[in-house]
Design a protein around this motif. Structure first.
Motif, PDB file in Angstrom:
ATOM      1  N   THR A  53       0.828  -1.194   0.000  1.00  0.00           N
ATOM      2  CA  THR A  53       0.000   0.000   0.000  1.00  0.00           C
ATOM      3  C   THR A  53       0.868   1.252   0.000  1.00  0.00           C
ATOM      4  OG1 THR A  53      -0.109  -0.141   2.392  1.00  0.00           O
ATOM      5  CG2 THR A  53      -1.940  -1.098   1.175  1.00  0.00           C
ATOM      6  N   ALA A  54       0.341   2.306  -0.623  1.00  0.00           N
ATOM      7  CA  ALA A  54       1.086   3.567  -0.687  1.00  0.00           C
ATOM      8  C   ALA A  54       1.210   4.200   0.690  1.00  0.00           C
ATOM      9  CB  ALA A  54       0.396   4.525  -1.661  1.00  0.00           C
ATOM     10  N   SER A  55       0.226   3.991   1.537  1.00  0.00           N
ATOM     11  CA  SER A  55       0.255   4.497   2.902  1.00  0.00           C
ATOM     12  C   SER A  55      -0.325   3.434   3.812  1.00  0.00           C
ATOM     13  CB  SER A  55      -0.551   5.790   3.025  1.00  0.00           C
ATOM     14  OG  SER A  55      -1.899   5.563   2.670  1.00  0.00           O
ATOM     15  N   ARG A  56      -0.148   3.590   5.071  1.00  0.00           N
ATOM     16  CA  ARG A  56      -0.672   2.615   6.012  1.00  0.00           C
ATOM     17  C   ARG A  56      -2.188   2.562   5.932  1.00  0.00           C
ATOM     18  NH1 ARG A  56       0.220   2.725  12.562  1.00  0.00           N
ATOM     19  NH2 ARG A  56      -0.796   0.726  13.009  1.00  0.00           N
ATOM     20  N   MET A 113      -7.773  -4.487   5.723  1.00  0.00           N
ATOM     21  CA  MET A 113      -8.364  -5.776   5.372  1.00  0.00           C
ATOM     22  C   MET A 113      -9.530  -6.131   6.281  1.00  0.00           C
ATOM     23  SD  MET A 113      -7.111  -7.302   2.701  1.00  0.00           S
ATOM     24  CE  MET A 113      -7.617  -8.999   2.965  1.00  0.00           C
ATOM     25  N   ARG A 114      -9.420  -5.824   7.565  1.00  0.00           N
ATOM     26  CA  ARG A 114     -10.482  -6.148   8.523  1.00  0.00           C
ATOM     27  C   ARG A 114     -11.811  -5.543   8.102  1.00  0.00           C
ATOM     28  NH1 ARG A 114     -12.414  -2.936  12.256  1.00  0.00           N
ATOM     29  NH2 ARG A 114     -10.688  -1.478  11.952  1.00  0.00           N
ATOM     30  N   ILE A 156      -5.239 -10.278  13.339  1.00  0.00           N
ATOM     31  CA  ILE A 156      -4.298 -10.637  12.280  1.00  0.00           C
ATOM     32  C   ILE A 156      -3.658  -9.357  11.752  1.00  0.00           C
ATOM     33  CG2 ILE A 156      -4.018 -11.796  10.055  1.00  0.00           C
ATOM     34  CD1 ILE A 156      -6.630 -13.266  10.595  1.00  0.00           C
ATOM     35  N   PRO A 157      -2.322  -9.281  11.713  1.00  0.00           N
ATOM     36  CA  PRO A 157      -1.677  -8.103  11.118  1.00  0.00           C
ATOM     37  C   PRO A 157      -2.174  -7.878   9.689  1.00  0.00           C
ATOM     38  CG  PRO A 157      -0.067  -9.458  12.263  1.00  0.00           C
ATOM     39  CD  PRO A 157      -1.348 -10.246  12.247  1.00  0.00           C
ATOM     40  N   ASP A 158      -2.342  -6.611   9.317  1.00  0.00           N
ATOM     41  CA  ASP A 158      -2.983  -6.290   8.042  1.00  0.00           C
ATOM     42  C   ASP A 158      -2.266  -6.926   6.855  1.00  0.00           C
ATOM     43  OD1 ASP A 158      -5.143  -4.449   6.827  1.00  0.00           O
ATOM     44  OD2 ASP A 158      -3.353  -3.984   5.647  1.00  0.00           O
ATOM     45  N   ALA A 175      -2.619 -13.827   3.195  1.00  0.00           N
ATOM     46  CA  ALA A 175      -3.463 -15.017   3.333  1.00  0.00           C
ATOM     47  C   ALA A 175      -4.590 -15.008   2.312  1.00  0.00           C
ATOM     48  CB  ALA A 175      -4.023 -15.089   4.753  1.00  0.00           C
ATOM     49  N   TYR A 176      -5.162 -13.837   2.064  1.00  0.00           N
ATOM     50  CA  TYR A 176      -6.216 -13.688   1.049  1.00  0.00           C
ATOM     51  C   TYR A 176      -5.677 -14.111  -0.321  1.00  0.00           C
ATOM     52  CZ  TYR A 176      -9.834 -11.191  -1.674  1.00  0.00           C
ATOM     53  OH  TYR A 176     -10.842 -10.860  -2.544  1.00  0.00           O
ATOM     54  N   LEU A 177      -4.500 -13.621  -0.653  1.00  0.00           N
ATOM     55  CA  LEU A 177      -3.884 -13.953  -1.929  1.00  0.00           C
ATOM     56  C   LEU A 177      -3.588 -15.446  -2.023  1.00  0.00           C
ATOM     57  CD1 LEU A 177      -2.543 -13.154  -4.606  1.00  0.00           C
ATOM     58  CD2 LEU A 177      -0.503 -12.523  -3.304  1.00  0.00           C
ATOM     59  N   GLY A 178      -3.068 -16.021  -0.937  1.00  0.00           N
ATOM     60  CA  GLY A 178      -2.763 -17.444  -0.937  1.00  0.00           C
ATOM     61  C   GLY A 178      -3.998 -18.308  -1.125  1.00  0.00           C
ATOM     62  N   LEU A 179      -5.113 -17.908  -0.526  1.00  0.00           N
ATOM     63  CA  LEU A 179      -6.342 -18.681  -0.672  1.00  0.00           C
ATOM     64  C   LEU A 179      -6.843 -18.647  -2.114  1.00  0.00           C
ATOM     65  CD1 LEU A 179      -8.489 -20.391   0.673  1.00  0.00           C
ATOM     66  CD2 LEU A 179      -9.710 -18.292   1.279  1.00  0.00           C
TER      67      LEU A 179
END
Length: 266
Positions: free
Chosen positions: A127-130, A173-174, A241-243, A249-253
């Motif tokens: 991401t460009a920013s947090r 993500m949350r 879960i850390p962002d 994890a989303y990408l892996g799924l």
């Protein structure tokens, strides 16, 4: 596939509903193709229709137990929801006439290309920013019809488009995964209506598979029995879960589901 195995996989669909906003679609489609393999090529439209029903119930329940402050992020999306529904009607209707091989490989290609996009293009993992430090934007209403059409055609609910779009719009993500559930409702409801009104494929009669329209109620019921308790527990006690880990994890799924669809089915 027996009911215990389907319920066990339902646990996974419940977890993906809460953690990734998938509503169960990306998990349910390969699973139902496997469960209804006796239908041959007709298993694809049945899996898509059954997935839509699973997503509808999962997403409705997940939305009902989502904190109201999170849902308020959808304010101003009044035009988006009907366009999602209109696109879903068109996509679900088109899926009834598409060759099964087209639907299967479109699912694989769509999932794989999305995974590559998230991996290579900035804004999801990098991401460009947090996330959450700048005012988040909403999805443009014009995106509603194409998202709804593609999601209903493939039986995936649209979260694979809405979650990355919301993340790139500034949501962590949350929040992005939680907001995917009410948007999935707008896609799944018309898709389910079209699927229930359809005629079961001839292979269903030959194999004794009891379908309601194009929906396999046995598979859908077993998946939901496993999913709903998990949704209730994870919504009440969400894991921390850390962002960036959440995004990875989303990408892996996505990658795992694409592989499962390649290896499963006729």
């Amino acid at each position: 596939m027996d009911v215990v195995m389907l319920m066990a996989i339902g646990l996974l669909t419940g977890a993906t509903t809460v953690l990734f906003g998938f509503g169960g679609g990306f998990v349910a489609v390969p699973v139902v193709v496997w469960a209804d393999a006796a239908l041959g090529t007709a298993a694809i439209p049945v899996a898509t229709a059954t997935s839509a029903l699973v997503m509808l119930v999962n997403a409705a329940f997940a939305t009902a137990v989502t904190p109201r402050p999170v849902l308020l992020a959808l304010r101003g999306s009044g035009a988006l929801l009907p366009l999602l529904a209109a696109g879903a009607c068109a996509g679900a209707y088109a899926s009834r006439f598409a060759p099964p091989a087209l639907a299967r490989w479109a699912f694989v290609a769509y999932t794989a290309l999305t995974a590559l996009d998230l991996l290579l293009r900035p804004g999801f993992l990098r991401t460009a920013s947090r996330p959450g430090t700048e005012p988040a934007r909403g999805l443009p209403a014009t995106a509603g019809a194409p998202i709804g059409a593609v999601a209903a055609f493939l039986g995936v609910g649209g979260s694979v488009m809405t979650v990355p779009a919301m993340r790139r719009a500034g949501h962590p993500m949350r929040v992005a995964t939680a907001l995917a559930n009410p948007l999935t409702l707008a896609v799944a409801l018309p898709a389910v209506a079209v699927s229930l009104a359809g005629s079961p494929p001839p292979a269903a009669t030959a194999t004794g598979t009891g379908l309601v329209g194009l929906v396999d109620p046995y598979a859908a019921g077993a998946l939901l029995l496993g999913a709903l308790p998990v949704i209730a527990v994870l919504r009440r006690r969400p894991p921390r879960i850390p962002d960036r880990v959440h995004a990875c994890a989303y990408l892996g799924l996505l990658a795992l589901v694409a592989l499962a669809m390649v290896l499963t089915g006729p």
